[in-house]
Design a protein around this motif. Structure first.
Motif, PDB file in Angstrom:
ATOM      1  N   ASP A  89       0.855  -1.197   0.000  1.00 21.97           N
ATOM      2  CA  ASP A  89       0.000   0.000   0.000  1.00 21.97           C
ATOM      3  C   ASP A  89       0.891   1.247   0.000  1.00 21.97           C
ATOM      4  O   ASP A  89       0.858   2.057   0.923  1.00 21.97           O
TER       5      ASP A  89
ATOM      6  N   ASP B 145       7.375   3.793   3.485  1.00 24.27           N
ATOM      7  CA  ASP B 145       8.251   2.670   3.857  1.00 24.27           C
ATOM      8  C   ASP B 145       8.075   1.488   2.919  1.00 24.27           C
ATOM      9  O   ASP B 145       9.017   0.720   2.692  1.00 24.27           O
ATOM     10  N   ASP B 146       6.865   1.371   2.320  1.00 24.98           N
ATOM     11  CA  ASP B 146       6.688   0.368   1.263  1.00 24.98           C
ATOM     12  C   ASP B 146       7.673   0.635   0.121  1.00 24.98           C
ATOM     13  O   ASP B 146       8.295  -0.285  -0.415  1.00 24.98           O
TER      14      ASP B 146
ATOM     15  N   ASN C 234      -2.472   2.766   3.462  1.00 24.19           N
ATOM     16  CA  ASN C 234      -1.929   4.100   3.780  1.00 24.19           C
ATOM     17  C   ASN C 234      -2.761   5.201   3.129  1.00 24.19           C
ATOM     18  O   ASN C 234      -3.006   6.245   3.723  1.00 24.19           O
TER      19      ASN C 234
ATOM     20  N   LEU D  23       2.977  -6.041   2.859  1.00 15.57           N
ATOM     21  CA  LEU D  23       3.453  -4.798   3.470  1.00 15.57           C
ATOM     22  C   LEU D  23       2.307  -3.867   3.862  1.00 15.57           C
ATOM     23  O   LEU D  23       2.541  -2.736   4.285  1.00 15.57           O
ATOM     24  N   GLY D  24       1.098  -4.328   3.702  1.00 14.65           N
ATOM     25  CA  GLY D  24      -0.068  -3.508   4.052  1.00 14.65           C
ATOM     26  C   GLY D  24      -1.095  -4.358   4.787  1.00 14.65           C
ATOM     27  O   GLY D  24      -0.802  -5.465   5.248  1.00 14.65           O
TER      28      GLY D  24
ATOM     29  N   ASN E 295      -1.419  -1.825  10.022  1.00 13.23           N
ATOM     30  CA  ASN E 295      -1.908  -2.791   9.024  1.00 13.23           C
ATOM     31  C   ASN E 295      -3.003  -3.687   9.605  1.00 13.23           C
ATOM     32  O   ASN E 295      -4.012  -3.964   8.950  1.00 13.23           O
TER      33      ASN E 295
ATOM     34  N   ASP F 134       8.250  -1.511   6.810  1.00 18.69           N
ATOM     35  CA  ASP F 134       8.186  -2.417   5.660  1.00 18.69           C
ATOM     36  C   ASP F 134       9.570  -2.790   5.149  1.00 18.69           C
ATOM     37  O   ASP F 134       9.803  -3.924   4.718  1.00 18.69           O
TER      38      ASP F 134
HETATM   39 CA    CA Z   1       2.761  -0.553   4.106  1.00 17.26          CA
END
Ligand code: CA
Ligand code: RIB
Length: 312
Positions: free
Chosen positions: A11, A15-16, A40, A123-124, A165, A238
């Motif tokens: 998302d 940081d992703d 996010n 990552l989300g 998350n 992430d």
């Molecule tokens: Ca994320």
């Protein structure tokens, strides 16, 4: 030689973006796909950002659009942290079109089947993975493992004990963590051990001038935003989760019982991790990251220095 094939569910998200740059910088890693979810920021922006990152980095993997909201509750985004665009002040002025209308959860299952042993790096919020599990009950038989940046032991970042998350979609987190998938959760309790100083952060800046500008804008924005929000230190959850995918020895994890609270409100998304290590355990157990080696993490992240952009 390719050692690992990754499906990155994301998302983006500052940081992703660092996590995707890290994966793209690793010669032994093949990114099979970026699948996007709301989190996010909304799905249109996370998908635009994923397409923009694909072009900026010259990734030849497809992007698949996913969930535009959590399973059972409205989306509460984190634009207050990541900015309205999701990438701070950076807005991709043009992005390639989506190559396909295939949805994220269908692509996750198809790619997992076609690439035995592949890893899904989440990552989300876990909405796409939960939907994939509901549509394809044999997903645990075909997918190698799931590394999820999510949850925490101790204090959270969104409400007192919850990480964003799992707060954002607690039902999806419960479905995934209680499934037969091989899940490792990399929570804030571990990622906070990778906090970087301003100088350490600046040491990540790529030599490639276009990537250098992108990374500097991200880190300067994120640093100021976290400071203004009163959040201690600076870390990239992430990117820390991605680092332990690329170098598992950086992480110490234990198989522990985890209960996800799905009530709405102050305990929403709380991961109750049972550290008593009882023998007659009844609760479902997952691998829970307890520590990450910060020195090794920083060394790995500095791979980004040499990244060459594929920018248009
Ligand atoms: Ca994320
Ligand atoms: O709590 C941190 C997580 O929430 C990260 O994945 C960040 O990108 C946000 O999605």
């Amino acid at each position: 030689m390719i050692k690992r094939r990754l499906i990155i569910d994301t998302d983006p998200g500052v940081d992703d973006a660092f996590a995707i740059l890290l994966a793209a910088s690793d010669p032994q890693t093949e990114i099979l796909a970026l699948t996007t979810t709301a989190g996010n920021v909304g799905i249109e922006r996370t998908t635009r950002n994923a397409l923009g990152l694909k072009e900026l980095l010259g990734l030849n993997c497809p992007v698949f659009k996913g969930a535009d909201r959590p399973l059972a509750i409205p989306l509460e985004d984190a634009a207050n942290v990541h900015g309205e665009s999701g990438l701070g002040p950076y807005v991709f002025d043009h992005v390639p079109a989506l190559e396909t209308s295939e949805l994220a959860w269908d692509a996750i299952y198809r790619l997992a089947k076609a690439n035995p042993g592949s890893t899904l790096v989440a990552l989300g919020p876990l909405t796409n993975i939960a939907i994939a599990l509901m549509r394809y009950p044999d997903l645990p038989d075909v997918l190698g493992e799931v590394i999820s940046m999510g949850g925490t032991i101790g204090y959270g970042n969104t409400v007192p004990y919850s990480e964003f998350n799992y707060y954002c979609d607690p039902l999806a987190a419960k479905i995934v963590l209680e499934s037969k998938l091989k899940v490792t959760t990399v929570g804030l309790n571990a990622t906070r051990q990778t906090q970087l100083s301003p100088d350490e952060l600046a040491s990540l800046d790529p030599q490639d001038p276009v990537l250098n500008r992108f990374v500097r804008l991200q880190r300067e924005f994120y640093w100021d935003r976290l400071r203004n929000l009163g959040m201690e230190g600076f870390h990239l959850p992430d990117a820390a989760a991605m680092a332990v995918v690329l170098e598992p020895v950086l992480m110490h994890a234990e198989r522990l019982p985890v209960h996800v609270v799905t009530d709405n409100g102050i305990t929403q998304g709380w991961t109750v991790v049972d550290l008593r290590r009882r023998k007659d355990e009844k609760l479902h157990q997952v691998n829970v990251a307890l520590s990450i080696d910060k020195t090794g993490y920083l060394r790995l992240m500095q791979q980004i220095n040499g990244l060459k952009g594929g920018h248009a």
